[in-house]
Design a protein around this motif. Structure first.
Motif, PDB file in Angstrom:
ATOM      1  N   ALA A 214      17.815  69.147  12.168  1.00 43.63           N
ATOM      2  CA  ALA A 214      18.814  67.387  12.426  1.00 43.63           C
ATOM      3  C   ALA A 214      17.651  66.324  11.535  1.00 43.63           C
ATOM      4  N   ASP A 215      16.858  66.724  11.263  1.00 40.24           N
ATOM      5  CA  ASP A 215      16.419  65.777  10.298  1.00 40.24           C
ATOM      6  C   ASP A 215      16.644  66.538   8.857  1.00 40.24           C
ATOM      7  N   GLY A 216      17.563  66.697   8.414  1.00 47.82           N
ATOM      8  CA  GLY A 216      17.675  66.992   6.583  1.00 47.82           C
ATOM      9  C   GLY A 216      16.475  68.581   6.301  1.00 47.82           C
ATOM     10  N   ARG A 266      23.773  71.964   6.993  1.00 40.51           N
ATOM     11  CA  ARG A 266      22.917  71.445   8.343  1.00 40.51           C
ATOM     12  C   ARG A 266      23.454  72.906   9.455  1.00 40.51           C
ATOM     13  N   ASN A 267      23.119  73.020  10.545  1.00 39.88           N
ATOM     14  CA  ASN A 267      22.947  74.587  11.395  1.00 39.88           C
ATOM     15  C   ASN A 267      22.687  75.774  11.305  1.00 39.88           C
ATOM     16  N   ALA A 268      23.538  76.185  11.520  1.00 37.50           N
ATOM     17  CA  ALA A 268      23.413  77.443  10.934  1.00 37.50           C
ATOM     18  C   ALA A 268      23.929  78.382   9.880  1.00 37.50           C
ATOM     19  N   ILE A 313      20.390  71.469  17.224  1.00 39.63           N
ATOM     20  CA  ILE A 313      20.849  70.806  15.803  1.00 39.63           C
ATOM     21  C   ILE A 313      21.954  70.206  15.983  1.00 39.63           C
ATOM     22  N   ALA A 314      23.217  70.705  16.253  1.00 36.67           N
ATOM     23  CA  ALA A 314      24.277  69.741  16.502  1.00 36.67           C
ATOM     24  C   ALA A 314      23.992  68.628  17.391  1.00 36.67           C
ATOM     25  N   SER A 315      23.394  68.156  18.723  1.00 36.50           N
ATOM     26  CA  SER A 315      22.917  67.408  19.910  1.00 36.50           C
ATOM     27  C   SER A 315      21.671  66.581  18.971  1.00 36.50           C
ATOM     28  N   GLY A 316      21.503  66.374  17.503  1.00 38.34           N
ATOM     29  CA  GLY A 316      20.171  65.887  16.863  1.00 38.34           C
ATOM     30  C   GLY A 316      19.173  65.893  17.118  1.00 38.34           C
TER      31      GLY A 316
END
Length: 441
Positions: A214-216, A266-268, A313-316
């Motif tokens: 989530a932080d990039g 982002r994500n898996a 990740i999707a939740s930040g």
């Protein structure tokens, strides 16, 4: 954290996602087709809604309507169906929902094999010799193959999952295979673009699990060996790969991070590569912009839940495990399919007996149960038998016992093949490649 989740999938992966979501206190919604009414995932969700005909899992409008009706906050696509459909990902977010997956732009960038190859080359990721543009005619394909050198692989640029691929050893074979692949690609993917790439007669299929946080940041967890295949489709995966030493592993992971960073991942996701065991060279194959079927073996050696990390990740949120922690042990996954164990042809039917093995280091992610029916409408995967051991020999021993203890009657199944494979000297040595199944037959 996300509070409610619609799972836009079916079978074992739907159950898998629902299990983690419920553990996290997330309300779950299952969508199911008329053909799947009696499957376990339908009953296990907090709420279930029928979306119609068997092909409805590919209907974005119907799934979005179900999400609206059930007041779901987010959608997890699983794998297959709409999981790598950039238009669906955009539509989910346009409708104010959370997409548990990578950005639509990343899906688009990696969805075309030629575009993906070119992007990876620019990012410094090794790619196999191949065409930089689609071979629009058979003459262009022959010209590319002549420059690359025979044998070559003829690939559907929009393909995936081992579909739309053929090998050509000379110009005559290329002329025939080009026409076949092009027609298949148009029919299956709506895109007739064809890629010509060098074919390696002896090669291993090794992939790396990445997480775009989530932080990039993009992190690479570890590699998986996926060389036991039939018709270019995986049957067995193991982690870590017996072909990868620490130095090669560092190169694999660094390349996978570059690949993810190149598309703002982002994500898996998974960066798939071909490894030449003779030279130690590896080449980018494709990026799967979703959760992989074989994700459990990475979970076991890392001691984490990748679906939970996807939801975080999707939740930040940041991951809740040490992404740099060394792996432990060895894990193997066997794909239990409803198919003939000799020719690997589908064999659907009603499940008369279903008794799963258990014990230390044994995990079964299944989509079916006694009394359910494997229909011809979907992929033949019934369950995944996953084992974990202190080392590779221990994992193989546990896999052999688990295969012997898995009882299935009704549909055909490939358990006898796995019993044969686990006793095969080549497999047990760890020195095998993608041709191992054909050599066993």
């Amino acid at each position: 954290m996300i509070e409610s989740l619609l799972v836009a999938n079916r079978g074992e992966i739907a159950r898998r996602i629902i299990r983690t979501a419920k553990r996290l206190g997330i309300r779950t919604v299952a969508v199911y087709s008329e053909a799947d009414t009696g499957l376990p995932f339908v009953a296990e969700a907090d709420q279930s809604i029928c979306i119609g005909a068997p092909q409805a899992y590919r209907n974005a409008e119907v799934i979005l309507a179900a999400a609206k009706e059930t007041k779901a906050q987010a959608i997890h696509p699983g794998y297959g169906f709409l999981s790598e459909n950039a238009d669906f990902a955009r539509a989910v977010e346009t409708n104010g929902l959370i997409w548990v997956g990578p950005p639509a732009a990343a899906i688009t960038a990696m969805g075309d094999k030629i575009n993906a190859r070119n992007l990876m080359a620019e990012a410094g990721v090794p790619v196999a010799p191949g065409s930089h543009d689609p071979a629009a005619t058979v003459e262009a394909a022959i010209e590319a193959a002549t420059a690359i050198g025979y044998p070559v692989m003829v690939k559907a640029a929009a393909g995936g999952g081992g579909m739309g691929m053929a090998v050509a050893a000379d110009e005559a074979a290329l002329t025939t295979e080009y026409a076949k692949v092009r027609a298949f690609a148009e029919r299956m993917f709506g895109d007739a673009s064809v890629l010509i790439e060098r074919y390696f007669p002896r090669v291993r299929h090794v992939e790396v699990q990445i997480l775009g946080l989530a932080d990039g940041r993009v992190v690479a967890l570890s590699e998986r060996e996926c060389s036991v295949q039939r018709r270019n489709q995986k049957l067995v995966e193991e982690a870590p790969s017996p072909a990868v030493d620490p130095g090669l592993r560092a190169r694999f992971l660094a390349a996978a991070v570059k690949a993810g960073e190149a598309v703002g991942y982002r994500n898996a996701g998974t960066v798939e590569c071909l490894l030449d065991p003779a030279t130690g060279e590896f080449f980018f194959l494709e990026m799967n912009t979703r959760l992989q079927v074989e994700h459990p073996i990475t979970e076991l050696i890392h001691g984490t839940d990748l679906v939970e990390q996807q939801l975080r990740i999707a939740s930040g949120l940041a991951p809740n495990f040490d992404v740099d922690r060394p792996t432990t042990g060895h894990a193997i996954e066997l794909r239990i399919n409803a198919e003939d164990p000799k020719r690997f042809l589908p064999g659907p039917g009603k499940v008369v007996t279903w008794a799963e093995p258990s014990g230390e280091g044994v995990r079964v992610d299944s989509g079916y149960a006694e009394g359910t029916t494997v229909t011809p409408h979907y992929d033949s995967l019934m369950a995944k038998l996953i084992v974990f051991g202190s080392d590779r020999a221990d994992a193989i021993a546990r896999a052999r016992a688990a295969v012997a203890g898995f009882q299935i009657a009704g549909p055909k199944n490939n358990l006898p093949f796995f019993a044969e494979l686990l006793d095969n000297d080549e497999f047990r040595s760890g020195d095998y490649d993608t041709g191992i199944v054909s050599r066993m037959r």
